[in-house]
Scaffold this motif. Structure first.
Motif, mmCIF file in Angstrom:
data_model
loop_
_atom_site.group_PDB
_atom_site.id
_atom_site.type_symbol
_atom_site.label_atom_id
_atom_site.label_comp_id
_atom_site.label_asym_id
_atom_site.label_seq_id
_atom_site.Cartn_x
_atom_site.Cartn_y
_atom_site.Cartn_z
ATOM 1 N N LYS A 119 0.835 -1.213 0.000
ATOM 2 C CA LYS A 119 0.000 0.000 0.000
ATOM 3 C C LYS A 119 0.871 1.264 0.000
ATOM 4 O O LYS A 119 0.543 2.244 -0.655
ATOM 5 C CB LYS A 119 -0.937 -0.004 1.210
ATOM 6 C CG LYS A 119 -2.054 -1.030 1.074
ATOM 7 C CD LYS A 119 -3.062 -0.912 2.205
ATOM 8 C CE LYS A 119 -2.460 -1.267 3.545
ATOM 9 N NZ LYS A 119 -3.422 -1.202 4.642
ATOM 10 N N HIS A 120 1.979 1.237 0.746
ATOM 11 C CA HIS A 120 2.807 2.454 0.758
ATOM 12 C C HIS A 120 3.432 2.665 -0.612
ATOM 13 O O HIS A 120 3.601 3.782 -1.062
ATOM 14 C CB HIS A 120 3.826 2.413 1.904
ATOM 15 C CG HIS A 120 5.237 2.143 1.508
ATOM 16 N ND1 HIS A 120 5.623 0.971 0.937
ATOM 17 C CD2 HIS A 120 6.356 2.898 1.616
ATOM 18 C CE1 HIS A 120 6.922 1.015 0.701
ATOM 19 N NE2 HIS A 120 7.392 2.176 1.095
ATOM 20 N N GLU A 121 3.694 1.555 -1.307
ATOM 21 C CA GLU A 121 4.269 1.676 -2.645
ATOM 22 C C GLU A 121 3.217 2.188 -3.644
ATOM 23 O O GLU A 121 3.548 2.888 -4.592
ATOM 24 C CB GLU A 121 4.823 0.320 -3.071
ATOM 25 C CG GLU A 121 5.953 0.379 -4.060
ATOM 26 C CD GLU A 121 7.288 0.841 -3.487
ATOM 27 O OE1 GLU A 121 7.627 0.448 -2.365
ATOM 28 O OE2 GLU A 121 7.976 1.608 -4.174
ATOM 29 N N HIS A 153 1.868 8.174 5.683
ATOM 30 C CA HIS A 153 3.036 9.027 5.394
ATOM 31 C C HIS A 153 3.240 9.131 3.890
ATOM 32 O O HIS A 153 3.424 10.222 3.349
ATOM 33 C CB HIS A 153 4.293 8.455 6.069
ATOM 34 C CG HIS A 153 5.502 8.432 5.189
ATOM 35 N ND1 HIS A 153 6.164 9.587 4.846
ATOM 36 C CD2 HIS A 153 6.149 7.426 4.534
ATOM 37 C CE1 HIS A 153 7.172 9.283 4.033
ATOM 38 N NE2 HIS A 153 7.175 7.976 3.828
ATOM 39 N N GLU A 154 3.201 8.000 3.213
ATOM 40 C CA GLU A 154 3.490 8.004 1.779
ATOM 41 C C GLU A 154 2.390 8.739 1.012
ATOM 42 O O GLU A 154 2.668 9.375 -0.005
ATOM 43 C CB GLU A 154 3.637 6.559 1.293
ATOM 44 C CG GLU A 154 4.628 6.362 0.179
ATOM 45 C CD GLU A 154 6.076 6.675 0.526
ATOM 46 O OE1 GLU A 154 6.565 6.181 1.557
ATOM 47 O OE2 GLU A 154 6.713 7.416 -0.231
ATOM 48 N N ALA A 155 1.159 8.673 1.517
ATOM 49 C CA ALA A 155 0.065 9.421 0.866
ATOM 50 C C ALA A 155 0.313 10.925 1.013
ATOM 51 O O ALA A 155 0.129 11.690 0.054
ATOM 52 C CB ALA A 155 -1.278 9.027 1.474
ATOM 53 N N ARG A 304 13.821 0.154 8.730
ATOM 54 C CA ARG A 304 14.430 -1.139 8.402
ATOM 55 C C ARG A 304 14.009 -1.575 6.995
ATOM 56 O O ARG A 304 14.799 -2.126 6.242
ATOM 57 C CB ARG A 304 14.019 -2.188 9.449
ATOM 58 C CG ARG A 304 14.537 -1.858 10.856
ATOM 59 C CD ARG A 304 14.089 -2.901 11.866
ATOM 60 N NE ARG A 304 14.712 -4.183 11.627
ATOM 61 C CZ ARG A 304 14.122 -5.370 11.849
ATOM 62 N NH1 ARG A 304 12.891 -5.410 12.327
ATOM 63 N NH2 ARG A 304 14.751 -6.485 11.602
ATOM 64 N N HIS A 305 12.762 -1.312 6.658
ATOM 65 C CA HIS A 305 12.269 -1.641 5.311
ATOM 66 C C HIS A 305 13.086 -0.918 4.243
ATOM 67 O O HIS A 305 13.509 -1.516 3.256
ATOM 68 C CB HIS A 305 10.784 -1.269 5.209
ATOM 69 C CG HIS A 305 10.415 -0.486 4.002
ATOM 70 N ND1 HIS A 305 10.342 -1.044 2.745
ATOM 71 C CD2 HIS A 305 10.140 0.839 3.830
ATOM 72 C CE1 HIS A 305 10.009 -0.109 1.873
ATOM 73 N NE2 HIS A 305 9.896 1.031 2.491
ATOM 74 N N GLU A 306 13.331 0.357 4.465
ATOM 75 C CA GLU A 306 14.038 1.149 3.457
ATOM 76 C C GLU A 306 15.500 0.686 3.339
ATOM 77 O O GLU A 306 16.059 0.674 2.238
ATOM 78 C CB GLU A 306 13.948 2.631 3.839
ATOM 79 C CG GLU A 306 13.701 3.593 2.726
ATOM 80 C CD GLU A 306 12.512 3.293 1.814
ATOM 81 O OE1 GLU A 306 12.757 2.806 0.701
ATOM 82 O OE2 GLU A 306 11.361 3.559 2.176
ATOM 83 N N CYS A 307 16.085 0.280 4.460
ATOM 84 C CA CYS A 307 17.465 -0.225 4.429
ATOM 85 C C CYS A 307 17.533 -1.538 3.658
ATOM 86 O O CYS A 307 18.462 -1.775 2.883
ATOM 87 C CB CYS A 307 18.005 -0.410 5.848
ATOM 88 S SG CYS A 307 18.253 1.162 6.682
HETATM 89 FE FE FE2 Z 1 9.416 2.832 1.346
#
Ligand code: FE2
Ligand code: FE2
Length: 364
Positions: A119-121, A153-155, A304-307
């Motif tokens: 969903k964030h993607e 946040h991504e929205a 952690r996801h972004e790393c």
């Molecule tokens: Fe991300």
């Protein structure tokens, strides 16, 4: 999944400045003149989503012609929870490349999924498409407190990325959201929209990376000054982001190491953006810090996801151990990110990626 990028479609064969005209036509052929299907192209686009080449592919995606039925078939993969996550991401990036109201509608439908990562993607892609027709769905996601903070946040960031001042009032309302990542994102998005209003006619995408960033790069060129601004926690986040994107655009080991220091700064939002930018930079010097951050259980899952994804984008053998170590992480978003990152690793280290300029590839 290796080898999906045909040589005829490699970045070397086209100028970044001259993307072909958009040719998404109903009833048209399903292959581009280069013989690449939209789905194949989505794979390449997804695999190199973080790199300058990925941005170039994004521009090239406009050359793919598809039928309405093919858009629907791609959309069905995206919204089907039984499909493997990697296939759904590829479908998403294909739709992003195609653009238009049909693609936006399919992407919007997937916001009731239970994967926060997916969903964030979705929101990220809608922002990068910079199509104001996505404002209503993004507004709904930002307002919906049942959505995970990472998705909201991504929205918010996407509403800033679209660049339409119509979103300003809503974003101002959420500048004091109780979820700090959401509040900080909306503060940044407001600053970005105000900056755009104060600098009319400035390109919203500039430099070697064609991603739409939450802040324009700083004009400062001195690496020491940029590092100082990046790490100075008394400065507004917007100014530190500007330093971050200027360091990324400068590139090289010094920039990568300065950025990696940012993984120890105070705001989780800031740290996650550093992780993202290090993935774009694809410099191996940052691998130890990225792996250490991924391994920190107390760290925010968003960071952690972004790393993890950055390690997948850097795609050196030194990245593999960390990704395998967390492929069964108890935190779902971390686990899924590692799987997606391993998919990116496969693509990035595939046969058509041998000419990457950043770092010499170690001998096999
Ligand atoms: Fe991300
Ligand atoms: Fe983000």
């Amino acid at each position: 999944m290796r080898g999906l990028r045909p040589p005829a479609f490699s970045s070397a064969s086209r100028s970044r400045e001259e993307p072909p005209p958009r040719e998404v036509r109903s009833g048209a052929a399903t292959r581009s003149p280069a013989g690449v299907t939209a789905a194949e192209h989505g794979s390449a686009l997804w695999a190199s989503r973080l790199s300058p080449r990925g941005a170039e592919d994004q521009a090239l995606a406009g050359g793919i012609m598809v039928t309405e039925q093919e858009v629907e078939a791609i959309g069905q993969v995206l919204v089907d929870p039984k499909q493997p996550l990697q296939a759904r991401f590829r479908a998403l990036f294909t739709l992003r490349g195609l653009g238009g109201p049909g693609a936006i509608a399919w992407i919007s439908r997937a916001f009731d999924d239970d994967s926060a990562l997916l969903k964030h993607e979705l929101a990220y892609c809608l922002g990068q498409m910079q199509d104001s027709r996505a404002i209503p769905v993004l507004t709904g996601v930002l307002r919906d407190t049942r959505q995970e903070p990472m998705v909201r946040h991504e929205a918010g960031e996407a509403l800033g990325a679209i660049g339409n001042p119509q979103a300003l009032e809503l974003l101002r309302q959420y500048c004091s959201d109780p979820v700090v990542e959401v509040a900080e994102t909306c503060q940044l998005a407001v600053r970005r929209l105000e900056w755009l209003q104060q600098h009319p006619g400035q390109p919203t995408v500039a430099g070697p990376y064609l991603s739409v960033d939450p802040a324009p790069p700083a004009e400062e060129r001195d690496m020491g000054q940029l590092r100082e601004a990046l790490l100075d926690e008394t400065l507004p986040l917007f100014d530190r982001y500007r330093a971050m994107f200027a360091l990324r655009n400068a590139g090289g080991q010094e920039a990568a190491l300065a950025l990696a220091e940012g993984l120890r700064c105070g705001s989780a939002l800031f740290r996650h953006e550093v992780g993202y930018v290090l993935g774009q930079l694809q410099h191996e010097a940052a691998v130890p810090q990225l792996a250490a951050t991924l391994a920190r259980p107390a760290e925010s899952p968003m960071v952690r996801h972004e790393c993890a994804e950055a390690l997948g984008a850097i795609a050196r053998p030194s990245c593999l151990a960390a990704l395998h170590a967390h492929a069964a992480d108890p935190e779902r978003v971390v686990r899924e990110s590692c799987l997606v990152a391993l998919d990116m690793y496969e693509q990035e280290s595939g046969p058509f990626q041998q000419d990457r300029p950043e770092q010499p590839r170690p001998p096999p």
